[in-house]
Design a protein around this motif. Structure first.
Motif, mmCIF file in Angstrom:
data_model
loop_
_atom_site.group_PDB
_atom_site.id
_atom_site.type_symbol
_atom_site.label_atom_id
_atom_site.label_comp_id
_atom_site.label_asym_id
_atom_site.label_seq_id
_atom_site.Cartn_x
_atom_site.Cartn_y
_atom_site.Cartn_z
ATOM 1 N N ASP A 128 -18.818 2.315 -9.619
ATOM 2 C CA ASP A 128 -19.764 1.268 -10.030
ATOM 3 C C ASP A 128 -19.850 0.449 -8.847
ATOM 4 O O ASP A 128 -19.024 -0.754 -8.611
ATOM 5 C CB ASP A 128 -19.230 0.486 -11.273
ATOM 6 C CG ASP A 128 -20.148 -0.596 -11.596
ATOM 7 O OD1 ASP A 128 -21.332 -0.712 -11.086
ATOM 8 O OD2 ASP A 128 -19.764 -1.630 -12.476
ATOM 9 N N THR A 129 -20.585 0.440 -7.558
ATOM 10 C CA THR A 129 -20.678 0.078 -6.664
ATOM 11 C C THR A 129 -22.242 -0.431 -6.301
ATOM 12 O O THR A 129 -22.424 -1.071 -5.164
ATOM 13 C CB THR A 129 -20.315 0.815 -5.469
ATOM 14 O OG1 THR A 129 -21.192 2.049 -5.380
ATOM 15 C CG2 THR A 129 -18.791 1.388 -5.301
ATOM 16 N N GLU A 130 -22.895 -0.389 -7.197
ATOM 17 C CA GLU A 130 -24.612 -0.699 -6.766
ATOM 18 C C GLU A 130 -24.451 -2.227 -6.491
ATOM 19 O O GLU A 130 -25.319 -2.692 -5.690
ATOM 20 C CB GLU A 130 -25.382 -0.236 -7.942
ATOM 21 C CG GLU A 130 -25.361 1.222 -8.102
ATOM 22 C CD GLU A 130 -25.988 1.749 -7.122
ATOM 23 O OE1 GLU A 130 -26.711 1.350 -6.149
ATOM 24 O OE2 GLU A 130 -25.644 3.030 -6.657
ATOM 25 N N LEU B 43 -22.042 -4.293 -5.476
ATOM 26 C CA LEU B 43 -21.755 -4.582 -4.340
ATOM 27 C C LEU B 43 -22.323 -4.282 -3.115
ATOM 28 O O LEU B 43 -22.329 -4.794 -2.299
ATOM 29 C CB LEU B 43 -20.306 -3.638 -4.137
ATOM 30 C CG LEU B 43 -19.196 -4.031 -5.367
ATOM 31 C CD1 LEU B 43 -17.936 -3.125 -5.066
ATOM 32 C CD2 LEU B 43 -18.735 -5.449 -5.431
ATOM 33 N N TRP B 44 -23.147 -3.024 -3.391
ATOM 34 C CA TRP B 44 -24.284 -2.717 -2.291
ATOM 35 C C TRP B 44 -25.195 -3.652 -2.175
ATOM 36 O O TRP B 44 -25.556 -4.167 -0.723
ATOM 37 C CB TRP B 44 -24.454 -1.336 -2.452
ATOM 38 C CG TRP B 44 -25.689 -1.045 -1.601
ATOM 39 C CD1 TRP B 44 -27.077 -0.354 -1.951
ATOM 40 C CD2 TRP B 44 -25.695 -0.753 -0.123
ATOM 41 N NE1 TRP B 44 -27.817 -0.204 -0.896
ATOM 42 C CE2 TRP B 44 -27.079 -0.215 0.146
ATOM 43 C CE3 TRP B 44 -24.946 -0.962 0.715
ATOM 44 C CZ2 TRP B 44 -27.473 -0.108 1.300
ATOM 45 C CZ3 TRP B 44 -25.467 -0.666 2.209
ATOM 46 C CH2 TRP B 44 -26.436 -0.159 2.420
ATOM 47 N N VAL C 294 -12.654 -0.719 -6.630
ATOM 48 C CA VAL C 294 -13.872 -0.377 -7.214
ATOM 49 C C VAL C 294 -13.585 0.182 -8.506
ATOM 50 O O VAL C 294 -12.285 0.544 -8.864
ATOM 51 C CB VAL C 294 -14.681 0.587 -6.409
ATOM 52 C CG1 VAL C 294 -15.317 -0.024 -5.077
ATOM 53 C CG2 VAL C 294 -13.863 1.796 -6.187
ATOM 54 N N SER D 76 -23.387 7.194 1.939
ATOM 55 C CA SER D 76 -22.497 6.246 2.596
ATOM 56 C C SER D 76 -21.944 6.735 3.711
ATOM 57 O O SER D 76 -21.640 7.728 4.028
ATOM 58 C CB SER D 76 -21.867 5.763 1.338
ATOM 59 O OG SER D 76 -22.516 4.977 0.489
ATOM 60 N N PHE E 250 -20.217 -4.292 3.221
ATOM 61 C CA PHE E 250 -20.027 -3.330 2.146
ATOM 62 C C PHE E 250 -18.669 -3.000 2.093
ATOM 63 O O PHE E 250 -17.829 -2.933 0.860
ATOM 64 C CB PHE E 250 -20.698 -2.159 1.812
ATOM 65 C CG PHE E 250 -20.850 -0.976 0.879
ATOM 66 C CD1 PHE E 250 -20.880 -1.660 -0.327
ATOM 67 C CD2 PHE E 250 -21.271 0.146 0.905
ATOM 68 C CE1 PHE E 250 -20.804 -1.086 -1.446
ATOM 69 C CE2 PHE E 250 -21.245 0.777 -0.104
ATOM 70 C CZ PHE E 250 -21.263 0.285 -1.336
ATOM 71 N N ARG F 181 -16.183 -5.437 0.676
ATOM 72 C CA ARG F 181 -16.147 -5.867 -0.916
ATOM 73 C C ARG F 181 -15.381 -4.439 -1.633
ATOM 74 O O ARG F 181 -14.784 -4.767 -2.569
ATOM 75 C CB ARG F 181 -17.633 -5.590 -1.344
ATOM 76 C CG ARG F 181 -18.531 -6.907 -1.069
ATOM 77 C CD ARG F 181 -19.889 -7.092 -1.122
ATOM 78 N NE ARG F 181 -20.479 -8.202 -0.935
ATOM 79 C CZ ARG F 181 -20.675 -9.038 0.259
ATOM 80 N NH1 ARG F 181 -19.974 -8.502 1.281
ATOM 81 N NH2 ARG F 181 -21.302 -10.236 0.242
ATOM 82 N N LEU F 182 -15.587 -3.357 -0.779
ATOM 83 C CA LEU F 182 -14.855 -2.110 -1.648
ATOM 84 C C LEU F 182 -13.344 -2.479 -1.435
ATOM 85 O O LEU F 182 -12.656 -1.791 -2.166
ATOM 86 C CB LEU F 182 -15.344 -0.988 -0.739
ATOM 87 C CG LEU F 182 -16.553 -0.328 -0.904
ATOM 88 C CD1 LEU F 182 -16.905 0.596 -0.349
ATOM 89 C CD2 LEU F 182 -16.895 -0.070 -2.585
ATOM 90 N N ASP G 96 -22.112 6.478 -4.976
ATOM 91 C CA ASP G 96 -22.275 4.947 -5.600
ATOM 92 C C ASP G 96 -23.306 5.164 -6.699
ATOM 93 O O ASP G 96 -24.247 5.666 -6.505
ATOM 94 C CB ASP G 96 -23.091 4.386 -4.213
ATOM 95 C CG ASP G 96 -22.011 4.134 -3.151
ATOM 96 O OD1 ASP G 96 -21.014 3.661 -3.358
ATOM 97 O OD2 ASP G 96 -22.640 4.814 -1.999
ATOM 98 N N VAL H 15 -13.475 4.622 -1.036
ATOM 99 C CA VAL H 15 -13.894 5.040 -2.472
ATOM 100 C C VAL H 15 -12.845 6.185 -3.026
ATOM 101 O O VAL H 15 -12.306 6.346 -4.099
ATOM 102 C CB VAL H 15 -15.333 5.323 -2.711
ATOM 103 C CG1 VAL H 15 -15.199 5.868 -4.196
ATOM 104 C CG2 VAL H 15 -16.065 4.077 -2.469
#
Length: 228
Positions: free
Chosen positions: A21-23, A25-26, A92, A118, A84, A87-88, A16, A126
């Motif tokens: 680019d998941t920051e 989303l987290w 992503v 994670s 989380f 959203r994923l 992450d 991911v």
């Protein structure tokens, strides 16, 4: 020739904020869960939650609640993981230079590993985007006794690959992850804009990282100058 001279023996990537680019989303998942529990988060919480494992994020949120009726940290972990993951599932985005670097490592015959704080369901989602075939292994939360910032995840990855951690380069984006990799004995390169860590080579994106730079990192521990 030693592994340090021809290395690296492996390159171990955080996930992450490093590869994908998941920051945001987290953060959105944390905000949703905390708000649902009656404890809205602010910008100071965003900084505190950056790079934390889901276990530590759950502890942060439950500590902020401070009521006898608050759910336990394990329950909050599950809520965070579900939020989380939801959203994923919408997809992503890989970060600049990530796929090119992974392909360069494959061409050079250098194994890549994924070492994430994670949970496994998040990591597997991911990997569908980044390509599981690009990694020799993946380590998720729960695959080692302790999570980052303890050295356990990186030690577990090196052990499974049968290599010396000191011959590996870890690629991280947060002080928490850097602490984990350094305490395991890995050379470290920090990517992104989360701030400098003394004694650690930093680059703005993975586009500045190539195989020669990774080799210099294991042969000359400490900071090295990336290409421009």
């Amino acid at each position: 020739m030693s592994s340090r001279e021809c290395g690296p023996a492996a390159v171990l990537f955080d996930m992450d904020g490093t590869l994908v680019d998941t920051e945001d989303l987290w953060w959105d998942a944390c905000v949703e869960v905390a708000a649902g529990l009656g404890s809205p988060l602010g910008e100071a919480d965003r900084e505190a939650l950056f790079g934390l494992s889901v276990e530590d994020a759950a502890l942060h949120i439950t500590a902020a609640l401070g009521t006898a009726e608050a759910p336990g940290a394990r329950a909050v972990e599950a809520l965070l993981t579900d939020a989380f993951t939801d959203r994923l599932e919408n997809g992503v985005t890989t970060l600049p230079g990530a796929v090119a670097l992974l392909e360069a490592l494959c061409t050079a015959g250098i194994p890549a590993g994924l070492v994430s704080a994670s949970p496994r369901p998040v990591v597997d989602l991911v990997l569908e985007t980044v390509g599981e075939h690009r990694f020799r292994l993946s380590v998720a939360a729960g695959d080692s006794v302790r999570n980052k910032p303890a050295p356990d995840p990186y030690l577990a990855a090196a052990a499974r690959l049968g290599v010396d951690p000191a011959a590996c380069v870890a690629v991280e984006d947060s002080p928490t992850g850097v602490a984990s990799a350094r305490s395991a004995g890995c050379a470290v390169i920090m990517v992104g804009s989360s701030g400098a860590v003394s004694g650690v080579t930093a680059v703005p994106t993975l586009e500045s990282v190539d195989v020669p730079l990774l080799r210099r990192l294991v042969s000359h521990p400490g900071t090295v100058t990336p290409r421009t």
